[in-house]
Design an enzyme around this catalytic site. Structure first.
Site, PDB file in Angstrom:
ATOM      1  N   GLU A   1      -2.943 -13.129  -1.002  1.00 29.21           N
ATOM      2  CA  GLU A   1      -2.767 -12.256   0.148  1.00 29.21           C
ATOM      3  C   GLU A   1      -1.754 -12.864   1.128  1.00 29.21           C
ATOM      4  O   GLU A   1      -1.445 -14.065   1.048  1.00 29.21           O
ATOM      5  CB  GLU A   1      -4.126 -12.069   0.840  1.00 29.21           C
ATOM      6  CG  GLU A   1      -5.175 -11.391  -0.041  1.00 29.21           C
ATOM      7  CD  GLU A   1      -4.944  -9.898  -0.233  1.00 29.21           C
ATOM      8  OE1 GLU A   1      -3.870  -9.498  -0.714  1.00 29.21           O
ATOM      9  OE2 GLU A   1      -5.846  -9.125   0.100  1.00 29.21           O
TER      10      GLU A   1
ATOM     11  N   ASP B   1      -6.095 -11.608 -12.093  1.00 24.42           N
ATOM     12  CA  ASP B   1      -7.047 -11.620 -10.973  1.00 24.42           C
ATOM     13  C   ASP B   1      -8.253 -10.750 -11.285  1.00 24.42           C
ATOM     14  O   ASP B   1      -8.300 -10.085 -12.317  1.00 24.42           O
ATOM     15  CB  ASP B   1      -6.352 -11.173  -9.673  1.00 24.42           C
ATOM     16  CG  ASP B   1      -5.650  -9.822  -9.796  1.00 24.42           C
ATOM     17  OD1 ASP B   1      -5.789  -9.161 -10.841  1.00 24.42           O
ATOM     18  OD2 ASP B   1      -4.969  -9.424  -8.848  1.00 24.42           O
TER      19      ASP B   1
ATOM     20  N   ASN C   1       0.690  -4.695   0.862  1.00 25.91           N
ATOM     21  CA  ASN C   1       0.852  -5.750   1.877  1.00 25.91           C
ATOM     22  C   ASN C   1       1.678  -6.924   1.351  1.00 25.91           C
ATOM     23  O   ASN C   1       1.696  -7.990   1.955  1.00 25.91           O
ATOM     24  CB  ASN C   1      -0.532  -6.246   2.324  1.00 25.91           C
ATOM     25  CG  ASN C   1      -1.327  -6.820   1.154  1.00 25.91           C
ATOM     26  OD1 ASN C   1      -0.866  -6.781   0.025  1.00 25.91           O
ATOM     27  ND2 ASN C   1      -2.505  -7.346   1.439  1.00 25.91           N
TER      28      ASN C   1
ATOM     29  N   HIS D   1       1.110  -8.516  -1.466  1.00 29.96           N
ATOM     30  CA  HIS D   1       0.375  -9.508  -2.253  1.00 29.96           C
ATOM     31  C   HIS D   1       0.829  -9.523  -3.715  1.00 29.96           C
ATOM     32  O   HIS D   1       1.387  -8.548  -4.221  1.00 29.96           O
ATOM     33  CB  HIS D   1      -1.149  -9.337  -2.119  1.00 29.96           C
ATOM     34  CG  HIS D   1      -1.744  -8.173  -2.845  1.00 29.96           C
ATOM     35  ND1 HIS D   1      -3.003  -7.691  -2.576  1.00 29.96           N
ATOM     36  CD2 HIS D   1      -1.268  -7.385  -3.856  1.00 29.96           C
ATOM     37  CE1 HIS D   1      -3.275  -6.683  -3.388  1.00 29.96           C
ATOM     38  NE2 HIS D   1      -2.234  -6.475  -4.164  1.00 29.96           N
TER      39      HIS D   1
HETATM   40  P1  PGA Z   1      -0.701  -0.824  -8.052  1.00 25.02           P
HETATM   41  O1  PGA Z   1      -1.210  -2.208  -7.465  1.00 25.02           O
HETATM   42  O2  PGA Z   1       0.016  -1.146  -9.326  1.00 25.02           O
HETATM   43  O3  PGA Z   1      -1.965  -0.018  -8.306  1.00 25.02           O
HETATM   44  O4  PGA Z   1       0.195  -0.211  -7.030  1.00 25.02           O
HETATM   45  C1  PGA Z   1      -0.302  -3.229  -7.242  1.00 25.02           C
HETATM   46  C2  PGA Z   1      -0.972  -4.456  -6.663  1.00 25.02           C
HETATM   47  O5  PGA Z   1      -1.836  -4.341  -5.789  1.00 25.02           O
HETATM   48  O6  PGA Z   1      -0.599  -5.560  -7.085  1.00 25.02           O
END
Ligand code: PGA
Length: 240
Positions: A143, A67, A136, A138
């Site tokens: 999302e 992404d 959340n 995702h």
């Molecule tokens: P993080 O992000 O590894 O910085 O916790 C995870 C994500 O948002 O997929």
């Protein structure tokens, strides 16, 4: 899905790195789809170490980025582009021709999605996909509410993603949209590694494991994946 719990982030990262190395040993021309974020950083560092120690070549592999933040230039240290180059591509000596990342500055978002869809259709399925889990639920920028049949698309980022995402940036940025490989393509990966560590991820992991599988919490799809491994440390497992 298999659930693997590790004592800490370092042992989790070592195991994930070993799986990436094993995948490339098995399939030197592997297509790898990689996430960014705090969770996989150590995994990538260990992949680089193990590759050097064991003399594993990645020169036939192809990499795609899971992404990207739309509108954030690649030279911004908070971009996914910058992260992947810094933590894995440069240290492994990956040639630019082996990498396809989203163009965050594209003027044609639809065309940008199409390019990734075409690439995955031609070079895929992805041999190994490594993802994190957002606060959340995702996966990439899929999302909450994203359909399970989505392919690459532009996502309007939800409030949690916008505020949590500031941690990657040195300055205050406006992050409202992202571009992401879709949940259908995540599910089509031959091997799916989902990583989470730390106490703050404990309630998230509880939902991933216990809540009904639903687009409301996209990471729950790991439970439907035939070769899905949810890899968590003891802190992230503490609410199970
Ligand atoms: P993080 O992000 O590894 O910085 O916790 C995870 C994500 O948002 O997929």
């Amino acid at each position: 899905m298999e659930l693997k719990t590790f004592s800490d982030h370092a042992s989790l990262s070592a195991a994930a790195a070993s799986m990436i190395i094993a995948c490339v040993k098995r399939c030197p021309g592997a297509l790898l789809c990689l996430a960014t974020g705090d969770t996989p950083k150590l995994t990538y560092q260990m992949v680089v170490e193990y590759a050097k120690q064991e003399g594993i070549s990645f020169e036939k592999c192809f990499f795609i980025g899971l992404d990207e933040w739309l509108g954030i230039p690649p030279e911004n240290s908070g971009s996914c582009h910058y992260f992947l180059h810094t933590h894995i591509f440069k240290p492994l000596g990956i040639h630019p021709s082996q990498v396809y990342l989203f163009d965050a500055l594209t003027r044609d978002e639809e065309a940008e999605c199409e390019k990734m869809n075409k690439l995955i259709a031609e070079k895929g399925p992805v041999d190994l996909m490594l993802v994190g889990v957002g606060m959340n639920g995702h996966v990439g920028f899929n999302e909450p509410g994203t359909g399970l049949d989505t392919i690459t698309h532009v996502a309007i980022l939800d409030e949690v993603t916008r505020s949590v995402g500031q941690k990657y940036f040195q300055e205050k940025v406006s992050i409202s949209k992202g571009i992401t490989v879709g949940l259908k393509q995540v599910m089509q990966a031959k091997n799916l590694l989902m990583l989470a560590n730390g106490k703050k991820k404990a309630p998230v992991i509880q939902q991933v494991v216990k809540q009904e599988i639903s687009p409301k919490f996209p990471a729950t799809i790991i439970r439907m994946h035939q070769n899905g491994i949810l890899m968590i440390d003891s802190e992230a497992a503490s609410a199970l």
